[in-house]
Write a protein that holds these residues in place. Structure first.
Motif, short mmCIF file in Angstrom:
data_model
loop_
_atom_site.label_atom_id
_atom_site.label_comp_id
_atom_site.label_asym_id
_atom_site.label_seq_id
_atom_site.Cartn_x
_atom_site.Cartn_y
_atom_site.Cartn_z
N ILE A 84 1.00 -1.28 0.04
CA ILE A 84 0.11 -0.10 0.01
C ILE A 84 0.94 1.22 -0.03
N ASP A 85 0.42 2.20 -0.52
CA ASP A 85 1.19 3.71 -0.71
C ASP A 85 0.17 4.54 0.41
N ILE A 86 0.61 4.63 1.47
CA ILE A 86 -0.15 5.46 2.27
C ILE A 86 -0.15 6.97 2.03
N SER A 87 0.80 7.52 1.19
CA SER A 87 0.79 8.93 0.86
C SER A 87 -0.14 9.13 -0.38
N SER A 88 -0.67 7.89 -0.92
CA SER A 88 -1.53 8.22 -2.14
C SER A 88 -2.94 9.04 -1.91
N THR A 89 -3.37 9.70 -2.95
CA THR A 89 -4.78 10.29 -2.78
C THR A 89 -5.76 9.27 -3.02
N VAL A 90 -5.31 7.86 -3.29
CA VAL A 90 -6.22 6.76 -3.55
C VAL A 90 -6.45 6.07 -2.24
N SER A 91 -7.64 6.09 -1.91
CA SER A 91 -7.97 5.54 -0.47
C SER A 91 -7.49 4.08 -0.21
N ASP A 92 -7.33 3.66 1.06
CA ASP A 92 -6.88 2.47 1.25
C ASP A 92 -7.79 1.39 0.84
N ARG A 93 -9.11 1.69 0.98
CA ARG A 93 -9.76 0.53 0.57
C ARG A 93 -9.68 0.31 -0.88
N VAL A 94 -9.97 1.38 -1.70
CA VAL A 94 -9.72 1.26 -3.27
C VAL A 94 -8.23 0.48 -3.49
N GLN A 95 -7.00 0.78 -2.87
CA GLN A 95 -5.98 0.24 -3.09
C GLN A 95 -6.07 -1.18 -2.80
N ILE A 96 -6.63 -1.47 -1.87
CA ILE A 96 -6.68 -3.00 -1.21
C ILE A 96 -7.44 -3.69 -2.29
N ALA A 97 -8.60 -3.12 -2.63
CA ALA A 97 -9.25 -4.08 -3.87
C ALA A 97 -8.40 -4.31 -4.90
N ALA A 98 -7.75 -3.27 -5.49
CA ALA A 98 -6.86 -3.55 -6.82
C ALA A 98 -5.80 -4.23 -6.42
N LEU A 99 -4.83 -4.16 -5.17
CA LEU A 99 -3.96 -4.81 -5.06
C LEU A 99 -4.32 -6.55 -4.75
N SER A 100 -5.42 -6.71 -4.31
CA SER A 100 -6.14 -8.02 -4.10
C SER A 100 -6.22 -8.56 -5.38
N ALA A 101 -6.82 -7.98 -6.39
CA ALA A 101 -6.85 -8.57 -7.50
C ALA A 101 -5.46 -8.84 -8.42
N SER A 102 -4.62 -7.78 -8.34
CA SER A 102 -3.17 -8.15 -9.05
C SER A 102 -2.53 -9.36 -8.19
#
Length: 286
Positions: A84-102
């Motif tokens: 996860i990138d905690i400095s991103s403007t993308v929320s953690d929830r959205v990041q987790i969804a995309a990362l889980s798929a990857s």
């Protein structure tokens, strides 16, 4: 409550060939097969361990896409924390969804092992210490996460979570103690933070894991695959590899661009290669 150690085994090996009157057979009652097929099958029966290590991708999805294209070339792919990138403007929830798929897609191409890092923590344990509970949802027979001990070919891997306090640290120690009782040969740990030394050097100070040196001294794993300190391999007095006793330690570091810094480790050829946009460095493991 899930057990601390979950074992997955590789698919069963094909039956061994035997020779009768100069002809090769694949098993009792089987028809003869050609020399080329014999050579291919015998090669597939020899345990190998060639793995790819990277870490600290911090939601750079193009890095995950690149890994998807090369994963099938390796017996195992390891991403040693900080997804996860905690400095991103993308929320953690959205990041987790995309990362889980990857991560799930990657696990369809090769055996995948991923540990949490200090940027991946989305929940708390009963003692109030932070954990990466989101990884639980991606665990599968080909994707090992925090707390798992798995066998791939002739190698045992233990994936250690980031510990955020004494209870989680004790859980890591218990995980390794249980896995040690099952060790029969090569044993590799996936552990985000390296111990103090060249892998933890930022160019100004060390950020080493204080618990890891004692654990290495106690169990002497074959290798520890780390990340955490992006700068270490690129700095004077830093490095991408280290050795404590008989244990090899690795940290690929970080780089800009669409392709991650990575280390290819071939335990059968006894060689490791650090590959970045600056070139390739090689270290014999013999």
């Amino acid at each position: 409550m899930r057990p601390a150690s979950v074992e997955y085994t590789s698919p069963p090996e094909p039956d061994l060939f035997f020779i009768m009157d100069g002809r090769h057979f694949a098993g009792a009652g089987a028809a003869p097969v050609g020399d080329d097929e014999v050579a291919h099958t015998l090669l597939t029966q020899i345990p190998t361990m060639r793995l790819l290590l990277t870490s600290d991708l911090h939601y750079r999805l193009r890095h995950y896409d690149w890994l998807l294209g090369v994963a099938a070339r390796f017996d195992a792919v390891v991403i040693a924390g900080d997804h996860i990138d905690i400095s991103s403007t993308v929320s953690d929830r959205v990041q987790i969804a995309a990362l889980s798929a990857s991560l799930t897609a990657l696990s369809h191409e090769s055996r995948l092992l991923v540990c949490s890092g200090n940027h991946d923590l989305d929940s708390r344990n009963p003692q109030g210490e932070k954990t990466a509970a989101w990884l639980d949802a991606v665990r599968s027979g080909t994707l090992a996460i925090d707390g798992d001990t798995v066998h791939i070919a002739d190698t045992m891997f233990t994936v250690c979570p980031w510990w955020d306090g004494p209870h989680a640290r004790e859980a890591v120690a218990a995980l390794l103690a249980e896995a040690a009782s099952k060790r029969t040969g090569r044993w590799i740990w996936v552990y985000h933070a390296p111990p103090e030394g060249p892998l933890s050097w930022t160019g100004k100070r060390h950020f080493g894991d204080p618990a890891l040196p004692a654990l290495i001294a106690q169990y002497a794993p074959s290798a520890v695959l780390c990340g955490h300190i992006h700068e270490a391999p690129h700095k004077k007095d830093g490095s991408w590899f280290d050795r404590i006793g008989n244990t090899w330690l690795f940290n690929a570091g970080n780089q800009i661009g669409d392709i991650p810094a990575r280390i290819e480790i071939d335990f059968d050829a006894q060689v490791a290669r650090w590959i970045t946009m600056e070139g390739v460095e090689e270290q014999a493991l013999g």
